[in-house]
Scaffold this motif. Structure first.
Motif, PDB file in Angstrom:
ATOM      1  N   ALA A  65      -4.386  -1.840 -11.034  1.00 47.36           N
ATOM      2  CA  ALA A  65      -5.544  -1.303 -11.677  1.00 47.36           C
ATOM      3  C   ALA A  65      -5.852   0.279 -11.313  1.00 47.36           C
ATOM      4  O   ALA A  65      -6.336   1.089 -12.038  1.00 47.36           O
ATOM      5  CB  ALA A  65      -7.089  -1.895 -10.901  1.00 47.36           C
ATOM      6  N   VAL A  66      -5.561   0.465  -9.820  1.00 51.18           N
ATOM      7  CA  VAL A  66      -5.516   2.088  -9.619  1.00 51.18           C
ATOM      8  C   VAL A  66      -4.441   2.826 -10.417  1.00 51.18           C
ATOM      9  O   VAL A  66      -4.755   3.852 -10.761  1.00 51.18           O
ATOM     10  CB  VAL A  66      -5.127   2.105  -8.000  1.00 51.18           C
ATOM     11  CG1 VAL A  66      -4.916   3.527  -7.624  1.00 51.18           C
ATOM     12  CG2 VAL A  66      -6.384   1.418  -7.289  1.00 51.18           C
ATOM     13  N   ALA A  67      -3.378   2.191 -10.449  1.00 52.41           N
ATOM     14  CA  ALA A  67      -2.149   3.021 -11.109  1.00 52.41           C
ATOM     15  C   ALA A  67      -2.650   3.155 -12.865  1.00 52.41           C
ATOM     16  O   ALA A  67      -2.275   4.050 -13.366  1.00 52.41           O
ATOM     17  CB  ALA A  67      -0.864   2.216 -11.518  1.00 52.41           C
ATOM     18  N   ASP A  68      -3.306   1.889 -13.361  1.00 48.12           N
ATOM     19  CA  ASP A  68      -3.781   2.153 -14.696  1.00 48.12           C
ATOM     20  C   ASP A  68      -4.618   3.346 -15.072  1.00 48.12           C
ATOM     21  O   ASP A  68      -5.000   3.874 -15.776  1.00 48.12           O
ATOM     22  CB  ASP A  68      -4.428   0.987 -15.246  1.00 48.12           C
ATOM     23  CG  ASP A  68      -3.294  -0.159 -15.584  1.00 48.12           C
ATOM     24  OD1 ASP A  68      -2.202   0.023 -15.530  1.00 48.12           O
ATOM     25  OD2 ASP A  68      -3.745  -1.495 -15.394  1.00 48.12           O
ATOM     26  N   ARG A  69      -5.645   3.585 -13.714  1.00 45.14           N
ATOM     27  CA  ARG A  69      -6.704   4.512 -13.695  1.00 45.14           C
ATOM     28  C   ARG A  69      -6.142   6.073 -13.396  1.00 45.14           C
ATOM     29  O   ARG A  69      -6.346   6.803 -14.137  1.00 45.14           O
ATOM     30  CB  ARG A  69      -7.766   4.025 -12.852  1.00 45.14           C
ATOM     31  CG  ARG A  69      -8.957   5.115 -12.820  1.00 45.14           C
ATOM     32  CD  ARG A  69      -9.601   5.245 -14.063  1.00 45.14           C
ATOM     33  NE  ARG A  69     -10.680   6.188 -14.151  1.00 45.14           N
ATOM     34  CZ  ARG A  69     -10.686   7.622 -14.265  1.00 45.14           C
ATOM     35  NH1 ARG A  69      -9.330   8.141 -14.311  1.00 45.14           N
ATOM     36  NH2 ARG A  69     -11.663   8.523 -13.976  1.00 45.14           N
ATOM     37  N   TRP A  70      -5.461   6.012 -12.160  1.00 45.35           N
ATOM     38  CA  TRP A  70      -5.060   7.330 -11.853  1.00 45.35           C
ATOM     39  C   TRP A  70      -3.419   7.443 -11.698  1.00 45.35           C
ATOM     40  O   TRP A  70      -2.874   8.466 -11.297  1.00 45.35           O
ATOM     41  CB  TRP A  70      -5.629   7.486 -10.482  1.00 45.35           C
ATOM     42  CG  TRP A  70      -7.044   7.778 -10.411  1.00 45.35           C
ATOM     43  CD1 TRP A  70      -7.807   8.706 -10.675  1.00 45.35           C
ATOM     44  CD2 TRP A  70      -7.975   6.670  -9.778  1.00 45.35           C
ATOM     45  NE1 TRP A  70      -8.932   8.571 -10.622  1.00 45.35           N
ATOM     46  CE2 TRP A  70      -9.031   7.327  -9.867  1.00 45.35           C
ATOM     47  CE3 TRP A  70      -7.685   5.517  -9.231  1.00 45.35           C
ATOM     48  CZ2 TRP A  70     -10.270   6.704  -9.648  1.00 45.35           C
ATOM     49  CZ3 TRP A  70      -9.125   4.718  -9.105  1.00 45.35           C
ATOM     50  CH2 TRP A  70     -10.357   5.496  -9.261  1.00 45.35           C
ATOM     51  N   GLY A  71      -2.809   6.599 -12.411  1.00 43.80           N
ATOM     52  CA  GLY A  71      -1.140   6.955 -12.485  1.00 43.80           C
ATOM     53  C   GLY A  71      -0.446   6.325 -11.255  1.00 43.80           C
ATOM     54  O   GLY A  71      -1.106   6.041 -10.245  1.00 43.80           O
ATOM     55  N   PRO A  72       0.689   5.840 -11.411  1.00 45.21           N
ATOM     56  CA  PRO A  72       1.411   5.092 -10.407  1.00 45.21           C
ATOM     57  C   PRO A  72       2.027   5.866  -9.413  1.00 45.21           C
ATOM     58  O   PRO A  72       2.303   5.312  -8.260  1.00 45.21           O
ATOM     59  CB  PRO A  72       2.701   4.467 -11.077  1.00 45.21           C
ATOM     60  CG  PRO A  72       2.909   5.366 -12.402  1.00 45.21           C
ATOM     61  CD  PRO A  72       1.628   6.025 -12.672  1.00 45.21           C
ATOM     62  N   GLY A  73       2.138   7.234  -9.388  1.00 44.61           N
ATOM     63  CA  GLY A  73       2.745   7.993  -8.460  1.00 44.61           C
ATOM     64  C   GLY A  73       2.279   7.875  -7.012  1.00 44.61           C
ATOM     65  O   GLY A  73       2.756   7.563  -5.978  1.00 44.61           O
ATOM     66  N   ARG A  74       0.796   7.888  -6.926  1.00 44.37           N
ATOM     67  CA  ARG A  74      -0.033   8.047  -5.617  1.00 44.37           C
ATOM     68  C   ARG A  74       0.216   6.706  -5.172  1.00 44.37           C
ATOM     69  O   ARG A  74       0.330   6.362  -3.787  1.00 44.37           O
ATOM     70  CB  ARG A  74      -1.114   8.616  -5.863  1.00 44.37           C
ATOM     71  CG  ARG A  74      -2.291   7.735  -6.596  1.00 44.37           C
ATOM     72  CD  ARG A  74      -3.494   8.567  -6.772  1.00 44.37           C
ATOM     73  NE  ARG A  74      -3.215   9.679  -7.826  1.00 44.37           N
ATOM     74  CZ  ARG A  74      -4.026  10.510  -8.076  1.00 44.37           C
ATOM     75  NH1 ARG A  74      -5.267  10.585  -7.367  1.00 44.37           N
ATOM     76  NH2 ARG A  74      -3.803  11.569  -8.789  1.00 44.37           N
ATOM     77  N   VAL A  75       0.124   5.630  -5.920  1.00 37.43           N
ATOM     78  CA  VAL A  75       0.288   4.272  -5.541  1.00 37.43           C
ATOM     79  C   VAL A  75       1.451   4.291  -4.804  1.00 37.43           C
ATOM     80  O   VAL A  75       1.841   3.545  -3.800  1.00 37.43           O
ATOM     81  CB  VAL A  75       0.019   3.168  -6.439  1.00 37.43           C
ATOM     82  CG1 VAL A  75       0.337   1.773  -5.976  1.00 37.43           C
ATOM     83  CG2 VAL A  75      -1.411   3.341  -7.147  1.00 37.43           C
ATOM     84  N   ILE A  76       2.629   4.457  -5.446  1.00 37.36           N
ATOM     85  CA  ILE A  76       4.149   4.359  -4.597  1.00 37.36           C
ATOM     86  C   ILE A  76       4.264   5.060  -3.392  1.00 37.36           C
ATOM     87  O   ILE A  76       4.741   4.503  -2.311  1.00 37.36           O
ATOM     88  CB  ILE A  76       5.201   4.849  -5.809  1.00 37.36           C
ATOM     89  CG1 ILE A  76       5.092   3.896  -6.867  1.00 37.36           C
ATOM     90  CG2 ILE A  76       6.697   4.779  -5.172  1.00 37.36           C
ATOM     91  CD1 ILE A  76       5.705   4.359  -8.269  1.00 37.36           C
ATOM     92  N   VAL A  77       3.517   6.231  -3.394  1.00 37.74           N
ATOM     93  CA  VAL A  77       3.578   7.109  -2.065  1.00 37.74           C
ATOM     94  C   VAL A  77       2.791   6.292  -0.880  1.00 37.74           C
ATOM     95  O   VAL A  77       3.348   6.156   0.207  1.00 37.74           O
ATOM     96  CB  VAL A  77       3.011   8.427  -2.230  1.00 37.74           C
ATOM     97  CG1 VAL A  77       2.701   9.210  -1.016  1.00 37.74           C
ATOM     98  CG2 VAL A  77       4.049   9.414  -3.112  1.00 37.74           C
ATOM     99  N   ILE A  78       1.657   5.681  -1.318  1.00 39.50           N
ATOM    100  CA  ILE A  78       1.010   4.915  -0.201  1.00 39.50           C
ATOM    101  C   ILE A  78       1.793   3.481   0.027  1.00 39.50           C
ATOM    102  O   ILE A  78       1.887   3.268   1.357  1.00 39.50           O
ATOM    103  CB  ILE A  78      -0.345   4.409  -0.935  1.00 39.50           C
ATOM    104  CG1 ILE A  78      -1.368   5.539  -0.970  1.00 39.50           C
ATOM    105  CG2 ILE A  78      -0.990   3.393   0.021  1.00 39.50           C
ATOM    106  CD1 ILE A  78      -2.488   5.130  -1.722  1.00 39.50           C
ATOM    107  N   GLY A  79       2.491   3.109  -0.831  1.00 40.33           N
ATOM    108  CA  GLY A  79       3.162   1.829  -0.489  1.00 40.33           C
ATOM    109  C   GLY A  79       4.278   2.334   0.413  1.00 40.33           C
ATOM    110  O   GLY A  79       4.686   1.441   1.343  1.00 40.33           O
TER     111      GLY A  79
END
Length: 421
Positions: A65-79
């Motif tokens: 849901a975060v990736a759908d809203r703000w894009g997957p890039g920052r999600v991958i960095v957090i991961g």
């Protein structure tokens, strides 16, 4: 986006998944060293790894849901940061709760943030509808290649330098996914209406699926409400639950099964590597088949093949060759269920919220994974063998094959079916 650039993103996504899945799928090799170092016992370590299976699935719809809203890039960095922190902390823990935090929470959440729902969701929005199945197969093959590389690599480092060094190596490799996130930053500029039309373009109007792709302007809450009322979507969940049970049981307890048979740890790491390598081919083949064969039938035959493989394994003598052949048979379908499951989700609902909707199916997958990893630990500590787990696995695989048949998937266009004949 130009085709060349879009396929470059697919390769980046495959490379990220290679690291995150390679780290996850080789954790079973650490069970015996962790038991020796901490004295916690196999059941408690199995519970921590089982919680990790559940958390890996639970975070994917959230991160999706975060990736759908703000894009997957920052999600991958957090991961990347979470996975590295979990691996590093694992080398220091001495208690059950410490292991649950390190392996069950941090590592699992980090791997989930760089996993299927985020990566396939990100690329599906940038790939033409008639090529998404192939793209999913390529990404999935990256995860399988990670298992092929990481399992023998971890075993070699553990043999030469100890398990702590192997875990620190995984922490460093986890951080390598952060710079790759740059290529997946942002969100696609295509309109939601165009995305919905593309998702249904390969399906003739006369054979529309049970649920049409998401219309322009639909909210996430409305999309979830629509999905949760769809029986085909629940059939996908049921089949994927069994897939998770099967994979988590094997990846966690195959080293223990090999040890029970009096064989060396190298047989276990080689078997896991063979599974990964075979699934590279399996993922690519299944991805290509998704353009020519109805995806629910692909899932049916893959789950049914697992029943046959398990029954043949139970009847065979427990020698190294048996494990290698069994690994080859399993590897052909191991995580090759991902592209058709994601593809069916996109067919039913479009790609606008694919990361979220497919993330929910992965949650069901990991509920099964929790039970597979945890019950395997209980089985070995209470009965001294995994026999009843093998039989449960075979029965569940049969049920998974059957539950895919009622899915209301549109028939392929006549020209596609004719080309496949």
């Amino acid at each position: 986006m130009k085709a060349r650039g879009a396929w470059g993103l697919v390769l980046v996504a495959a490379a990220i998944l290679m690291v995150t899945m390679g780290a996850r799928q080789s954790l079973g090799l650490f069970m015996s060293p962790l038991n020796s170092a901490t004295g916690l016992g196999i059941a408690k370590i199995s519970l921590a790894m089982a919680i990790g299976q559940l958390v890996w699935g639970a975070v994917q719809p959230v991160f999706g849901a975060v990736a759908d809203r703000w894009g997957p890039g920052r999600v991958i960095v957090i991961g990347a940061a979470l996975l590295a922190a979990g691996c590093a902390l694992t080398t220091q823990v001495t208690s059950e709760w410490g292991l649950i935090v390190a392996v069950g929470l941090l590592s699992a959440a980090g791997a989930g943030a760089g996993s299927f729902s985020i990566l396939i969701g990100a690329t599906a929005q940038r790939i033409p509808a008639n090529r998404r199945s192939v793209a999913g197969g390529v990404i999935n093959a990256g995860g399988s290649m990670g298992q092929f590389i990481f399992a023998p690599l971890n075993q070699a480092v553990m043999t030469a330098f100890g398990w702590v060094s192997a875990m620190w190596m995984m922490a460093v490799l986890a951080l390598s996914t952060a710079p790759m996130a740059w290529w997946l930053r942002g969100t696609p500029r295509a309109t939601e209406a165009a995305q919905g039309a593309a998702a249904g373009s390969a399906v003739p109007a006369a054979a529309a699926p049970a649920a049409a792709p998401a219309p322009a302007g639909i909210t996430l809450r409305e999309q979830l409400r629509q999905a949760l009322r769809n029986k085909s979507y629940w059939c996908l969940h049921a089949g994927f639950f069994t897939c998770g049970f099967h994979i988590a049981f094997l990846v966690t307890h195959m080293p223990g099964e090999v040890d029970l048979c009096g064989l060396s740890a190298n047989v276990a790491s080689t078997s896991l590597a063979i599974i990964g390598l075979a699934n590279v081919a399996g993922s690519l083949v299944v991805g290509a088949m998704g353009e020519r064969v109805r995806m629910k039938m692909i899932l049916f035959w893959m789950y049914l093949s697992r029943v046959v493989a398990i029954l043949l394994y139970l009847a065979a003598p427990k020698e190294p060759a048996t494990f290698y052949i069994f690994a080859l048979a399993l590897g052909a379908t191991w995580l090759a269920t991902v592209p058709p499951t994601a593809g069916l989700t996109a067919k039913l609902f479009g790609t606008r919220y694919l990361a979220t909707l497919f993330g929910l199916t992965l949650l069901s997958h990991q509920v099964g994974g929790f039970l597979g990893a945890w019950l395997g630990g209980i089985a070995i500590t209470t009965t001294g063998s995994y026999e009843w787990m093998w039989w449960a696995d075979a029965v569940l695989a049969l049920l998974a094959a059957l539950v895919n048949l009622p899915i209301r998937e549109a028939r392929l266009p006549a020209r596609t079916a004719a080309a496949a004949a």
